[in-house]
Design a protein around this motif. Structure first.
Motif, PDB file in Angstrom:
ATOM      1  N   THR A  50       0.841  -1.189   0.000  1.00  0.00           N
ATOM      2  CA  THR A  50       0.000   0.000   0.000  1.00  0.00           C
ATOM      3  C   THR A  50       0.880   1.244   0.000  1.00  0.00           C
ATOM      4  N   TYR A  53      -0.786   7.328   1.535  1.00  0.00           N
ATOM      5  CA  TYR A  53      -1.926   8.166   1.163  1.00  0.00           C
ATOM      6  C   TYR A  53      -3.176   7.333   0.897  1.00  0.00           C
ATOM      7  N   GLN A  54      -3.004   6.161   0.324  1.00  0.00           N
ATOM      8  CA  GLN A  54      -4.139   5.315  -0.018  1.00  0.00           C
ATOM      9  C   GLN A  54      -4.825   4.705   1.204  1.00  0.00           C
ATOM     10  N   VAL A  55      -4.097   4.494   2.284  1.00  0.00           N
ATOM     11  CA  VAL A  55      -4.680   3.728   3.385  1.00  0.00           C
ATOM     12  C   VAL A  55      -4.750   4.436   4.737  1.00  0.00           C
ATOM     13  N   GLY A  57      -5.399   7.643   5.982  1.00  0.00           N
ATOM     14  CA  GLY A  57      -6.439   8.569   6.421  1.00  0.00           C
ATOM     15  C   GLY A  57      -5.870   9.491   7.483  1.00  0.00           C
ATOM     16  N   TRP A  59      -5.852  12.575   7.938  1.00  0.00           N
ATOM     17  CA  TRP A  59      -4.993  13.480   7.174  1.00  0.00           C
ATOM     18  C   TRP A  59      -4.490  14.689   7.959  1.00  0.00           C
ATOM     19  N   ASP A  70      -2.435  15.601  -0.563  1.00  0.00           N
ATOM     20  CA  ASP A  70      -3.496  16.310   0.152  1.00  0.00           C
ATOM     21  C   ASP A  70      -3.779  17.645  -0.532  1.00  0.00           C
ATOM     22  N   GLY A  84      -8.014  11.631   0.162  1.00  0.00           N
ATOM     23  CA  GLY A  84      -7.595  10.526   1.013  1.00  0.00           C
ATOM     24  C   GLY A  84      -7.742  10.876   2.483  1.00  0.00           C
ATOM     25  N   ALA A  87      -9.562   7.669   3.712  1.00  0.00           N
ATOM     26  CA  ALA A  87      -9.000   6.492   3.019  1.00  0.00           C
ATOM     27  C   ALA A  87      -9.529   5.218   3.681  1.00  0.00           C
TER      28      ALA A  87
END
Length: 147
Positions: A50, A53-55, A57, A59, A70, A84, A87
């Motif tokens: 992974t 950024y994809q997983v 969250g 942020w 972001d 994301g 995410a």
């Protein structure tokens, strides 16, 4: 509204196409279900990968600052204005996700580090909460024998 011969033919072809696609998909799923680890060469490592950024969250939590992604998504440059921000929420759910990977039989997990969480200003001080998150994730992976 009256259907023409062409409309009826198109509907029939769509129905036949769906039936064929369903049959082919069913056959593929059955064939895939028959594959076991015994069919894979010894030493093969099953894993997942992974990007932070994809997983992750979370942020803007615990000292994390905006990453390039972001900024890009918050300025509306992504499709459907998706971000994301949440995410897969791995930041809060990493224990459950590592357990799930273990239950799936994965041997390895490749992940990236969110530098905007670890060193929020790009240089200088390390964010203790960011370091704690990554350390906790690594410890959880080690607990299950992955990494």
């Amino acid at each position: 509204m009256e259907l023409t011969h062409g409309d009826s033919l198109r509907r029939l072809l769509r129905a036949v196409s769906l039936i064929l696609a369903s049959t082919v998909l069913s056959e593929l799923v059955s064939a895939a279900a028959a594959i076991t680890r015994a069919d894979i060469p010894e030493g093969f490592v099953f894993g997942a990968g992974t990007s932070a950024y994809q997983v992750e969250g979370a942020w803007a939590e615990d000292g994390k600052k905006a990453s390039v992604w972001d900024t890009f998504t918050h300025n509306g440059y992504s499709i459907d204005h998706a971000t994301g921000d949440v995410a897969a929420d791995q930041y809060h759910k990493y224990k459950a996700y590592v357990k799930l990977m273990h239950e799936m039989g994965l041997d390895a997990y490749r992940f990236s580090i969110a530098w905007s969480r670890l060193i929020p200003d790009g240089r200088g001080a390390v964010n203790p909460k960011g370091l704690e998150y990554h350390n906790n994730l690594i410890n959880e992976l080690l607990r299950y024998g992955s990494l």
